[in-house]
Design a protein around this motif. Structure first.
Motif, PDB file in Angstrom:
ATOM      1  N   LEU A 443      26.607  37.934  50.314  1.00 19.50           N
ATOM      2  CA  LEU A 443      26.763  39.009  49.336  1.00 19.50           C
ATOM      3  C   LEU A 443      28.016  39.827  49.635  1.00 19.50           C
ATOM      4  O   LEU A 443      28.750  40.219  48.730  1.00 19.50           O
ATOM      5  CB  LEU A 443      25.522  39.905  49.339  1.00 19.50           C
ATOM      6  N   TYR A 444      28.251  40.093  50.914  1.00 18.29           N
ATOM      7  CA  TYR A 444      29.486  40.769  51.306  1.00 18.29           C
ATOM      8  C   TYR A 444      30.703  39.966  50.853  1.00 18.29           C
ATOM      9  O   TYR A 444      31.691  40.513  50.359  1.00 18.29           O
ATOM     10  CB  TYR A 444      29.542  40.939  52.827  1.00 18.29           C
ATOM     11  N   ASP A 445      30.647  38.660  51.061  1.00 17.49           N
ATOM     12  CA  ASP A 445      31.771  37.803  50.699  1.00 17.49           C
ATOM     13  C   ASP A 445      32.126  37.960  49.229  1.00 17.49           C
ATOM     14  O   ASP A 445      33.292  38.162  48.862  1.00 17.49           O
ATOM     15  CB  ASP A 445      31.411  36.348  51.019  1.00 17.49           C
ATOM     16  N   LEU A 446      31.107  37.883  48.363  1.00 15.76           N
ATOM     17  CA  LEU A 446      31.367  38.035  46.926  1.00 15.76           C
ATOM     18  C   LEU A 446      31.814  39.449  46.592  1.00 15.76           C
ATOM     19  O   LEU A 446      32.678  39.659  45.739  1.00 15.76           O
ATOM     20  CB  LEU A 446      30.120  37.665  46.124  1.00 15.76           C
ATOM     21  N   THR A 447      31.226  40.452  47.265  1.00 10.74           N
ATOM     22  CA  THR A 447      31.613  41.833  47.003  1.00 10.74           C
ATOM     23  C   THR A 447      33.072  42.072  47.371  1.00 10.74           C
ATOM     24  O   THR A 447      33.784  42.794  46.676  1.00 10.74           O
ATOM     25  CB  THR A 447      30.707  42.808  47.776  1.00 10.74           C
ATOM     26  N   MET A 448      33.516  41.479  48.464  1.00 10.88           N
ATOM     27  CA  MET A 448      34.919  41.619  48.846  1.00 10.88           C
ATOM     28  C   MET A 448      35.833  41.056  47.758  1.00 10.88           C
ATOM     29  O   MET A 448      36.874  41.615  47.440  1.00 10.88           O
ATOM     30  CB  MET A 448      35.198  40.929  50.181  1.00 10.88           C
ATOM     31  N   HIS A 449      35.439  39.921  47.181  1.00  9.84           N
ATOM     32  CA  HIS A 449      36.236  39.371  46.088  1.00  9.84           C
ATOM     33  C   HIS A 449      36.202  40.281  44.871  1.00  9.84           C
ATOM     34  O   HIS A 449      37.237  40.546  44.252  1.00  9.84           O
ATOM     35  CB  HIS A 449      35.728  37.982  45.695  1.00  9.84           C
ATOM     36  N   LEU A 450      35.010  40.763  44.525  1.00 11.26           N
ATOM     37  CA  LEU A 450      34.868  41.601  43.330  1.00 11.26           C
ATOM     38  C   LEU A 450      35.761  42.837  43.393  1.00 11.26           C
ATOM     39  O   LEU A 450      36.408  43.195  42.409  1.00 11.26           O
ATOM     40  CB  LEU A 450      33.416  42.048  43.179  1.00 11.26           C
ATOM     41  N   MET A 451      35.791  43.494  44.543  1.00 13.11           N
ATOM     42  CA  MET A 451      36.478  44.777  44.645  1.00 13.11           C
ATOM     43  C   MET A 451      37.963  44.642  44.969  1.00 13.11           C
ATOM     44  O   MET A 451      38.792  45.357  44.398  1.00 13.11           O
ATOM     45  CB  MET A 451      35.815  45.634  45.720  1.00 13.11           C
ATOM     46  N   VAL A 452      38.282  43.746  45.895  1.00 14.96           N
ATOM     47  CA  VAL A 452      39.675  43.722  46.381  1.00 14.96           C
ATOM     48  C   VAL A 452      40.281  42.334  46.457  1.00 14.96           C
ATOM     49  O   VAL A 452      41.427  42.182  46.922  1.00 14.96           O
ATOM     50  CB  VAL A 452      39.766  44.389  47.776  1.00 14.96           C
ATOM     51  N   GLY A 453      39.552  41.310  46.040  1.00 16.70           N
ATOM     52  CA  GLY A 453      40.086  39.960  46.145  1.00 16.70           C
ATOM     53  C   GLY A 453      40.042  39.428  47.557  1.00 16.70           C
ATOM     54  O   GLY A 453      40.764  38.485  47.899  1.00 16.70           O
ATOM     55  N   GLY A 454      39.202  40.038  48.405  1.00 17.39           N
ATOM     56  CA  GLY A 454      39.106  39.638  49.801  1.00 17.39           C
ATOM     57  C   GLY A 454      38.123  38.505  50.014  1.00 17.39           C
ATOM     58  O   GLY A 454      37.573  37.935  49.066  1.00 17.39           O
ATOM     59  N   ILE A 455      37.886  38.197  51.292  1.00 12.46           N
ATOM     60  CA  ILE A 455      37.035  37.056  51.617  1.00 12.46           C
ATOM     61  C   ILE A 455      36.465  37.207  53.022  1.00 12.46           C
ATOM     62  O   ILE A 455      37.150  37.683  53.931  1.00 12.46           O
ATOM     63  CB  ILE A 455      37.852  35.736  51.518  1.00 12.46           C
ATOM     64  N   GLU A 456      35.192  36.849  53.183  1.00 14.34           N
ATOM     65  CA  GLU A 456      34.606  36.695  54.511  1.00 14.34           C
ATOM     66  C   GLU A 456      34.858  35.250  54.928  1.00 14.34           C
ATOM     67  O   GLU A 456      34.676  34.329  54.138  1.00 14.34           O
ATOM     68  CB  GLU A 456      33.103  36.990  54.494  1.00 14.34           C
ATOM     69  N   ARG A 457      35.268  35.021  56.173  1.00 15.94           N
ATOM     70  CA  ARG A 457      35.772  33.714  56.571  1.00 15.94           C
ATOM     71  C   ARG A 457      34.863  32.988  57.559  1.00 15.94           C
ATOM     72  O   ARG A 457      34.137  33.596  58.331  1.00 15.94           O
ATOM     73  CB  ARG A 457      37.178  33.857  57.174  1.00 15.94           C
TER      74      ARG A 457
END
Length: 492
Positions: A443-457
């Protein structure tokens, strides 16, 4: 006995063993298991025991098995549609707010009760609770809506319905307390998170910003170059640029408190469950890159006051950080052992996209930073640090590691040689990654994309990222009971 019946029995056995393990641990410590009906007390020794590695592992198995049984036996159409409406069949017992964050009904209700300080009103009402009429009068909201919201949450074990229409806090809801009299919270919206654990700030920030962004995931996939945040807020700015607008000081302060809240969700000694800070020589400099209020570096400095700290971030959170350090560790400030560096303009988007000003630091610390950025931008951050690093400089990235939902080992021999890199695997028939018990990392991974285009690796993702930026990944410290890891690199 057919395969599915056998699977149910195996999962039930895992539950029994996990319960036995938890009961034994609490009995040996002569402590009761924390009650769901009682408010959460972080000072309670029973809560501390919940962070013990054996207890945390038992809880992880218990949550995973319960969720897998629910998915196995529940009507699949109801299961899927309820997931879409924001209902979980089983929620991790240690971090309910974070695991709800992409479920729009639950997320919106959690945000609403926090935004209107309902938890603090109920704290003052005591264990017998308050009627929805009294709650509504205190917070200025239609009591019928308060009742509907609280009943949905109570049905998911957040709040407790004492009697029809009368609600009280429980172990889950009380984590949203802001630690101030409710009258003060209503008087000053701007400062209501100051002094809190940060959990309420996290839930509100995620419910508002993350919730809006989530609605635009599908559209963003058709719009290359933009992330859901851009579409949700009709802006080409990044979230960080947008927050620095002069009219958004509330959002900045709430975000800073929310980052403190992410630390509160983890074991209190997590920063010491990996990299050995005690091994750093006296006067060594730790640069807390994008450190916000500097919560992690402050925790380190309190235990090892011989270490110097440089906290770097935007101007607004740095001002917040100065006040936080003066309140929590004034001795370090007075001795000149901490320095605050803030970037006041957006000429280069952020301080860490420009050359690093601190040279030859002992450690560059990045907690919850790299996951904010896609690979090309993350490489720039790490390259700037590499150029400023000395031969003995170490890079410590504190982020989540994404486990695979399948069995297998790291195929690349270079990565398999990294100390601590091997993924732990749950016992069958649980999903290898423990399923719902670790759902928050995805869920964090998708949230990072939603807000800032980030990614959990994944481990491989960090290995490749470090290599591109001139660092060598040498060690990973994974701690039971948390997805957070210390990912350590040295100059390549």
């Amino acid at each position: 006995m057919n395969k599915e019946t056998s699977t149910l029995r195996s999962l039930a056995n895992i539950i029994v063993r996990a319960v036995d393990s938890m009961e034994r641990a609490y009995a040996d410590a002569a402590l009761p298991l924390p009650s769901l009906d009682k408010p959460f007390n972080p000072e309670d020794p029973a809560e501390a025991l919940a962070q013990d590695s054996h207890v945390a592992t038992a809880a992880k198995n218990l949550v995973a098995a319960c969720a897998q049984i629910s998915a196995t036996v529940w009507n699949p159409r109801r299961f899927v549609t309820n997931q879409g409406k924001g209902v979980r069949s089983c929620s991790p017992i240690d971090k309910p707010p974070t695991d709800m964050k992409s479920k729009y009904n639950m997320s919106s209700c959690l945000r609403a009760v926090s935004d209107f300080n309902v938890v603090d009103v109920l704290r003052e009402a005591g264990e017998n609770g308050a009627s929805v009429n009294d709650i509504g009068a205190a917070v200025g909201v239609d009591p019928r809506m308060i009742e509907r919201i609280l009943r949905l949450l109570a049905t998911h074990h957040i709040f407790r319905e004492v009697s029809p229409g009368v609600f009280a806090n429980n172990r889950m809801s009380s984590t949203l307390e802001k630690a101030k009299p409710s009258r003060e919270l209503f008087q000053s919206r701007e400062t209501r998170f100051v002094g809190s654990s940060g959990i309420a700030a996290f839930v509100e920030n995620d419910g508002e910003v993350g919730g809006k962004c989530a609605l635009y995931l599908a559209e963003s996939l058709r719009t290359p170059g933009l992330v859901p945040f851009n579409l949700a807020y009709d802006t080409k700015e990044t979230l960080f640029e947008w927050m620095e607008g002069p009219e958004r000081s509330y959002h900045v302060n709430r975000f800073a408190s929310a980052m403190q809240g992410t630390a509160a969700m983890e074991p209190g000694d997590l920063i010491f469950r990996g990299f050995d800070w005690s091994a750093l020589p006296r006067e060594s400099v730790i640069v807390d890159v994008g450190g916000g209020i500097g919560h992690e570096s402050l925790t380190i400095a309190k235990k090892y006051p011989h270490l110097r700290v440089v906290n770097q971030d935007f101007a607004s959170p740095i001002e917040f950080s100065k006040a936080h350090w003066k309140k929590c560790f004034p001795e370090h400030v007075e001795k000149g052992m901490v320095e605050f560096l803030g970037e006041s303009t957006f000429d280069h988007l952020h301080d860490f996209f420009t050359p690093q000003s601190v040279k030859n630091a002992a450690v560059f610390l990045l907690r919850h930073i790299i996951h904010d950025w896609p690979d090309d931008r993350a490489v720039v951050i790490l390259q700037n640090l590499r150029k400023a690093a000395g031969e003995e400089t170490q890079l410590v990235v504190i982020d989540k590691l994404v486990p695979f939902a399948s069995t297998g080992t790291l195929a690349d021999s270079k990565m398999s040689a990294i100390r601590g890199a091997e993924q732990q695997v749950a016992e069958a028939p649980l999903l290898p990654n423990w399923g719902a018990a670790v759902a928050d990392v995805y869920l964090y991974d998708l949230t990072m994309h939603l807000m800032v285009g980030g990614i959990e690796r994944t481990v491989q993702g960090f290995y490749e990222l470090f290599a591109k930026a001139g660092w060598k990944l040498v060690e990973i410290h994974q701690s039971p009971g948390t997805q957070m890891s210390h990912i350590v690199g040295v100059p390549a």
